[in-house]
Design a protein around this motif. Sequence first.
Motif, PDB file in Angstrom:
ATOM      1  N   ASP A   1      69.044  58.449  35.254  1.00 16.15           N
ATOM      2  CA  ASP A   1      69.788  59.060  35.942  1.00 16.15           C
ATOM      3  C   ASP A   1      70.726  58.641  37.199  1.00 16.15           C
ATOM      4  O   ASP A   1      70.586  57.671  37.630  1.00 16.15           O
ATOM      5  CB  ASP A   1      69.366  60.483  36.745  1.00 16.15           C
ATOM      6  N   VAL A   2      72.668  58.762  36.433  1.00 13.08           N
ATOM      7  CA  VAL A   2      73.340  57.992  36.990  1.00 13.08           C
ATOM      8  C   VAL A   2      74.065  58.636  38.175  1.00 13.08           C
ATOM      9  O   VAL A   2      75.098  59.820  36.928  1.00 13.08           O
ATOM     10  CB  VAL A   2      74.164  56.878  35.920  1.00 13.08           C
ATOM     11  N   GLN A   3      74.509  59.042  39.139  1.00 10.22           N
ATOM     12  CA  GLN A   3      76.309  59.817  38.816  1.00 10.22           C
ATOM     13  C   GLN A   3      76.566  58.584  40.156  1.00 10.22           C
ATOM     14  O   GLN A   3      76.435  57.591  40.721  1.00 10.22           O
ATOM     15  CB  GLN A   3      75.220  60.108  41.067  1.00 10.22           C
ATOM     16  N   LEU A   4      78.129  59.224  39.933  1.00 11.46           N
ATOM     17  CA  LEU A   4      78.839  57.675  39.803  1.00 11.46           C
ATOM     18  C   LEU A   4      80.059  58.817  41.261  1.00 11.46           C
ATOM     19  O   LEU A   4      80.524  59.386  41.782  1.00 11.46           O
ATOM     20  CB  LEU A   4      79.879  57.706  38.790  1.00 11.46           C
TER      21      LEU A   4
ATOM     22  N   VAL B   1      76.800  53.290  42.472  1.00 14.01           N
ATOM     23  CA  VAL B   1      76.126  55.079  41.817  1.00 14.01           C
ATOM     24  C   VAL B   1      75.154  54.426  42.363  1.00 14.01           C
ATOM     25  O   VAL B   1      74.643  53.874  42.975  1.00 14.01           O
ATOM     26  CB  VAL B   1      76.136  54.174  39.963  1.00 14.01           C
ATOM     27  N   GLN B   2      74.710  56.317  42.222  1.00 14.07           N
ATOM     28  CA  GLN B   2      73.127  56.334  43.025  1.00 14.07           C
ATOM     29  C   GLN B   2      72.326  56.038  41.449  1.00 14.07           C
ATOM     30  O   GLN B   2      73.263  56.591  40.359  1.00 14.07           O
ATOM     31  CB  GLN B   2      73.162  57.750  43.885  1.00 14.07           C
TER      32      GLN B   2
ATOM     33  N   ARG C   1      76.991  66.603  34.903  1.00 11.27           N
ATOM     34  CA  ARG C   1      77.898  66.841  35.565  1.00 11.27           C
ATOM     35  C   ARG C   1      79.517  66.360  35.201  1.00 11.27           C
ATOM     36  O   ARG C   1      78.957  64.757  35.563  1.00 11.27           O
ATOM     37  CB  ARG C   1      77.472  66.993  36.961  1.00 11.27           C
ATOM     38  N   VAL C   2      80.096  67.042  34.774  1.00 11.04           N
ATOM     39  CA  VAL C   2      81.506  65.997  34.593  1.00 11.04           C
ATOM     40  C   VAL C   2      82.382  65.546  35.764  1.00 11.04           C
ATOM     41  O   VAL C   2      82.821  66.777  36.496  1.00 11.04           O
ATOM     42  CB  VAL C   2      82.425  66.499  33.552  1.00 11.04           C
ATOM     43  N   GLY C   3      82.726  64.567  36.748  1.00 15.01           N
ATOM     44  CA  GLY C   3      83.374  64.167  37.651  1.00 15.01           C
ATOM     45  C   GLY C   3      85.085  64.567  36.980  1.00 15.01           C
ATOM     46  O   GLY C   3      85.644  64.857  36.312  1.00 15.01           O
ATOM     47  N   ALA C   4      86.058  63.692  38.316  1.00 19.95           N
ATOM     48  CA  ALA C   4      87.661  63.766  38.423  1.00 19.95           C
ATOM     49  C   ALA C   4      88.310  63.208  38.154  1.00 19.95           C
ATOM     50  O   ALA C   4      87.539  61.975  39.442  1.00 19.95           O
ATOM     51  CB  ALA C   4      87.477  64.794  39.268  1.00 19.95           C
ATOM     52  N   GLY C   5      89.116  62.767  37.808  1.00 19.36           N
ATOM     53  CA  GLY C   5      89.724  60.818  38.263  1.00 19.36           C
ATOM     54  C   GLY C   5      89.859  60.227  36.748  1.00 19.36           C
ATOM     55  O   GLY C   5      88.878  60.357  35.785  1.00 19.36           O
ATOM     56  N   PRO C   6      90.198  58.878  37.075  1.00 15.75           N
ATOM     57  CA  PRO C   6      90.116  58.267  36.156  1.00 15.75           C
ATOM     58  C   PRO C   6      88.838  57.745  35.033  1.00 15.75           C
ATOM     59  O   PRO C   6      87.836  57.815  36.677  1.00 15.75           O
ATOM     60  CB  PRO C   6      90.949  57.123  36.927  1.00 15.75           C
ATOM     61  N   PRO C   7      88.732  57.640  34.294  1.00 12.71           N
ATOM     62  CA  PRO C   7      87.459  56.907  34.017  1.00 12.71           C
ATOM     63  C   PRO C   7      87.084  55.995  33.890  1.00 12.71           C
ATOM     64  O   PRO C   7      87.960  53.930  33.676  1.00 12.71           O
ATOM     65  CB  PRO C   7      87.209  57.690  32.298  1.00 12.71           C
TER      66      PRO C   7
ATOM     67  N   LYS D   1      84.871  59.634  38.701  1.00 14.19           N
ATOM     68  CA  LYS D   1      84.289  60.017  40.007  1.00 14.19           C
ATOM     69  C   LYS D   1      83.674  61.144  40.755  1.00 14.19           C
ATOM     70  O   LYS D   1      83.988  62.174  39.995  1.00 14.19           O
ATOM     71  CB  LYS D   1      84.681  59.672  41.437  1.00 14.19           C
ATOM     72  N   GLY D   2      82.106  61.212  40.988  1.00  8.92           N
ATOM     73  CA  GLY D   2      81.405  62.211  41.538  1.00  8.92           C
ATOM     74  C   GLY D   2      80.943  62.874  39.934  1.00  8.92           C
ATOM     75  O   GLY D   2      79.754  64.118  39.861  1.00  8.92           O
ATOM     76  N   GLY D   3      81.107  62.171  38.597  1.00  8.57           N
ATOM     77  CA  GLY D   3      80.265  62.911  37.562  1.00  8.57           C
ATOM     78  C   GLY D   3      78.485  61.895  37.563  1.00  8.57           C
ATOM     79  O   GLY D   3      78.652  61.157  38.603  1.00  8.57           O
ATOM     80  N   TYR D   4      78.054  63.057  36.957  1.00 11.39           N
ATOM     81  CA  TYR D   4      76.792  63.080  36.790  1.00 11.39           C
ATOM     82  C   TYR D   4      76.460  62.833  35.457  1.00 11.39           C
ATOM     83  O   TYR D   4      76.231  63.497  34.362  1.00 11.39           O
ATOM     84  CB  TYR D   4      75.748  63.833  37.631  1.00 11.39           C
ATOM     85  N   ARG D   5      75.036  61.540  35.466  1.00  9.49           N
ATOM     86  CA  ARG D   5      74.901  61.521  33.212  1.00  9.49           C
ATOM     87  C   ARG D   5      72.843  60.827  33.162  1.00  9.49           C
ATOM     88  O   ARG D   5      72.755  60.590  34.273  1.00  9.49           O
ATOM     89  CB  ARG D   5      75.459  60.402  32.368  1.00  9.49           C
ATOM     90  N   ARG D   6      72.293  61.310  32.509  1.00  9.68           N
ATOM     91  CA  ARG D   6      71.280  61.542  32.032  1.00  9.68           C
ATOM     92  C   ARG D   6      71.540  60.155  31.136  1.00  9.68           C
ATOM     93  O   ARG D   6      72.022  60.658  30.124  1.00  9.68           O
ATOM     94  CB  ARG D   6      70.653  62.413  31.919  1.00  9.68           C
ATOM     95  N   VAL D   7      70.701  59.202  30.908  1.00  5.70           N
ATOM     96  CA  VAL D   7      71.087  57.979  30.008  1.00  5.70           C
ATOM     97  C   VAL D   7      69.583  58.010  29.374  1.00  5.70           C
ATOM     98  O   VAL D   7      68.888  57.719  30.369  1.00  5.70           O
ATOM     99  CB  VAL D   7      71.842  57.019  30.360  1.00  5.70           C
TER     100      VAL D   7
END
Length: 215
Positions: free
Chosen positions: A205-208, A101-102, A86-92, A156-162
């Motif tokens: 799995d990381v959520q910002l 993060v969770q 899931r792609v977040g919104a705002g500054p990277p 913010k709000g982004g979710y990545r699997r790494v």
Amino acid sequence: LSAMAILCAYLLCFAASSCCALSSPLEPCAGRRFLMQLTSTVGVGVLSTLPAAVANPDPALTTVSTLNAGPDFTTLASGVKVKEVRVGAGPPVRVGDTVSVQYSGRCLNLNGKKFISTQDASTRTSGLAISEPYVFTVGSGAVIPGLEQAVLGMAKGGYRRVVIPAALGYDAAMRLGPTPDNFQDVRALESIVKNPNRDASLLFDVQLERIKLQR
């Protein structure tokens, strides 16, 4: 169907399963024969109305592959493989920013065994079931390099699997965070990072949740 009918079906299934646990698996016990009679007499309608286990609404975040990523992952120059769930919104996120993060971490060499998570009951705020986020400053060297690479560029709000290669994960001394609190999880992690013959690649799995930009 009435609630009483469903309750009765529950009790009958429990009694039948208890009976079957003591019988031979190759020969139908009285409980199994009773359930067959029940479904033929009452119909499968009662049993089909029993509530099923609640599934996570986002299966992409609960299904763990023991393969080192796949074609839907992007390999960074560092070697970390990233899947944008899931792609977040705002500054990277950039080096120097402080992030909250969770996350959950798994050992790929141990068939995806989870060794750490901010979602575990032991990490939640007492009485509120609220998970405290993990906070660190990117570039500070306080966490494993692969986790820093994982959050760079997230919003913010982004979710990545790494997938983090062993070289960017824990060393044998496990000096960098995050580290598990549970003794069994520590031992599981040690079994791969302290054994040079085992692959210590990790899946996170990381959520910002929040980002504090460097001033």
